[in-house]
Motif scaffolding. Sequence first.
Motif, PDB file in Angstrom:
ATOM      1  N   LEU A 160      16.263  -2.276  21.534  1.00  0.00           N
ATOM      2  CA  LEU A 160      17.295  -2.897  22.357  1.00  0.00           C
ATOM      3  C   LEU A 160      16.717  -3.187  23.732  1.00  0.00           C
ATOM      4  CD1 LEU A 160      20.392  -3.592  22.523  1.00  0.00           C
ATOM      5  CD2 LEU A 160      20.713  -1.255  23.365  1.00  0.00           C
ATOM      6  N   ALA A 161      17.136  -4.296  24.325  1.00  0.00           N
ATOM      7  CA  ALA A 161      16.663  -4.658  25.655  1.00  0.00           C
ATOM      8  C   ALA A 161      17.785  -5.292  26.456  1.00  0.00           C
ATOM      9  CB  ALA A 161      15.498  -5.644  25.550  1.00  0.00           C
ATOM     10  N   LEU A 162      17.654  -5.223  27.771  1.00  0.00           N
ATOM     11  CA  LEU A 162      18.526  -5.972  28.662  1.00  0.00           C
ATOM     12  C   LEU A 162      17.782  -7.234  29.060  1.00  0.00           C
ATOM     13  CD1 LEU A 162      20.014  -3.330  31.120  1.00  0.00           C
ATOM     14  CD2 LEU A 162      21.166  -4.509  29.250  1.00  0.00           C
ATOM     15  N   LEU A 163      18.495  -8.334  29.081  1.00  0.00           N
ATOM     16  CA  LEU A 163      17.931  -9.608  29.503  1.00  0.00           C
ATOM     17  C   LEU A 163      18.734 -10.142  30.674  1.00  0.00           C
ATOM     18  CD1 LEU A 163      17.654 -11.379  26.022  1.00  0.00           C
ATOM     19  CD2 LEU A 163      15.921  -9.990  27.172  1.00  0.00           C
ATOM     20  N   TRP A 164      18.063 -10.808  31.592  1.00  0.00           N
ATOM     21  CA  TRP A 164      18.750 -11.509  32.673  1.00  0.00           C
ATOM     22  C   TRP A 164      18.226 -12.928  32.701  1.00  0.00           C
ATOM     23  CZ3 TRP A 164      17.280 -14.310  36.923  1.00  0.00           C
ATOM     24  CH2 TRP A 164      18.308 -14.652  37.817  1.00  0.00           C
ATOM     25  N   ASP A 165      19.123 -13.886  32.876  1.00  0.00           N
ATOM     26  CA  ASP A 165      18.662 -15.253  33.117  1.00  0.00           C
ATOM     27  C   ASP A 165      19.559 -15.912  34.151  1.00  0.00           C
ATOM     28  OD1 ASP A 165      20.644 -17.185  31.883  1.00  0.00           O
ATOM     29  OD2 ASP A 165      20.133 -16.083  30.065  1.00  0.00           O
ATOM     30  N   GLU A 166      19.010 -16.927  34.772  1.00  0.00           N
ATOM     31  CA  GLU A 166      19.678 -17.586  35.887  1.00  0.00           C
ATOM     32  C   GLU A 166      20.936 -18.331  35.479  1.00  0.00           C
ATOM     33  OE1 GLU A 166      17.671 -21.742  36.748  1.00  0.00           O
ATOM     34  OE2 GLU A 166      16.120 -20.231  36.371  1.00  0.00           O
ATOM     35  N   ARG A 167      21.147 -18.526  34.193  1.00  0.00           N
ATOM     36  CA  ARG A 167      22.311 -19.275  33.726  1.00  0.00           C
ATOM     37  C   ARG A 167      23.475 -18.388  33.322  1.00  0.00           C
ATOM     38  NH1 ARG A 167      17.998 -22.359  30.754  1.00  0.00           N
ATOM     39  NH2 ARG A 167      17.684 -24.213  32.020  1.00  0.00           N
ATOM     40  N   HIS A 168      23.182 -17.240  32.695  1.00  0.00           N
ATOM     41  CA  HIS A 168      24.238 -16.400  32.130  1.00  0.00           C
ATOM     42  C   HIS A 168      24.284 -14.986  32.696  1.00  0.00           C
ATOM     43  CE1 HIS A 168      23.347 -19.379  28.839  1.00  0.00           C
ATOM     44  NE2 HIS A 168      24.599 -19.623  29.122  1.00  0.00           N
ATOM     45  N   GLY A 169      23.337 -14.605  33.507  1.00  0.00           N
ATOM     46  CA  GLY A 169      23.320 -13.240  34.021  1.00  0.00           C
ATOM     47  C   GLY A 169      22.762 -12.273  32.996  1.00  0.00           C
ATOM     48  N   TRP A 170      23.335 -11.060  32.932  1.00  0.00           N
ATOM     49  CA  TRP A 170      22.822  -9.989  32.074  1.00  0.00           C
ATOM     50  C   TRP A 170      23.408 -10.032  30.669  1.00  0.00           C
ATOM     51  CZ3 TRP A 170      18.728  -7.126  33.170  1.00  0.00           C
ATOM     52  CH2 TRP A 170      18.335  -7.040  34.511  1.00  0.00           C
ATOM     53  N   SER A 171      22.578  -9.673  29.716  1.00  0.00           N
ATOM     54  CA  SER A 171      23.015  -9.521  28.330  1.00  0.00           C
ATOM     55  C   SER A 171      22.198  -8.404  27.692  1.00  0.00           C
ATOM     56  CB  SER A 171      22.828 -10.827  27.545  1.00  0.00           C
ATOM     57  OG  SER A 171      21.460 -11.191  27.516  1.00  0.00           O
ATOM     58  N   ALA A 172      22.686  -7.926  26.565  1.00  0.00           N
ATOM     59  CA  ALA A 172      21.949  -6.950  25.760  1.00  0.00           C
ATOM     60  C   ALA A 172      21.525  -7.659  24.489  1.00  0.00           C
ATOM     61  CB  ALA A 172      22.829  -5.752  25.425  1.00  0.00           C
ATOM     62  N   ALA A 173      20.286  -7.404  24.072  1.00  0.00           N
ATOM     63  CA  ALA A 173      19.762  -8.100  22.899  1.00  0.00           C
ATOM     64  C   ALA A 173      18.935  -7.154  22.042  1.00  0.00           C
ATOM     65  CB  ALA A 173      18.910  -9.292  23.336  1.00  0.00           C
ATOM     66  N   ILE A 174      18.904  -7.443  20.766  1.00  0.00           N
ATOM     67  CA  ILE A 174      18.065  -6.658  19.857  1.00  0.00           C
ATOM     68  C   ILE A 174      16.790  -7.440  19.573  1.00  0.00           C
ATOM     69  CG2 ILE A 174      19.912  -5.295  18.819  1.00  0.00           C
ATOM     70  CD1 ILE A 174      19.837  -7.283  16.445  1.00  0.00           C
ATOM     71  N   GLU A 175      15.724  -6.680  19.383  1.00  0.00           N
ATOM     72  CA  GLU A 175      14.420  -7.262  19.065  1.00  0.00           C
ATOM     73  C   GLU A 175      14.390  -7.612  17.579  1.00  0.00           C
ATOM     74  OE1 GLU A 175      11.864  -7.484  21.337  1.00  0.00           O
ATOM     75  OE2 GLU A 175      12.486  -6.134  22.925  1.00  0.00           O
TER      76      GLU A 175
END
Length: 148
Positions: free
Chosen positions: A57-72
């Motif tokens: 599991l990881a946290l992702l941040w991007d300039e369009r949507h902010g923070w999310s949690a994602a699975i590898e």
Amino acid sequence: MELDPRSRTTRALRRYTGLVSEALGLTGDTFWVHTESPTTGYIPLDDRAPGFPSRDLALLWDERHGWSAAIETASGEDLIVVSYLGKDILPPPPTVARFAIDLVAGRGTGQPDPPGFREVDDLDDLVDRIARYAPSWLTTPTKGYQVT
């Protein structure tokens, strides 16, 4: 937004992402920031989401949507987002940490769909907000050095 890797904004974004990592109790350089457009951040987590016990599991941040949690994924494909934090693209680090902690605990925080795409007009505001996280030595000009 594309950032110069040596810019004040890049350093501020790295510090912000590092503060989220610290709020999660992670140590060392357990995160990275990608400065080419779209600007993104990544924090691998030690824990796994209850619905995906065999996936990292990881946290992702991007300039369009902010923070999310994602699975590898096992195949090296893009990560699969399982939850978005919400509308605030740059929430305080403890808020992001609580989002991850609650997700791992099975409390199902966040939302399943992206909160919306940020318009280009909002990027100036985002850069200003990121700049607040610049290391203090970057915010105090020193004789002979230029802060960018």
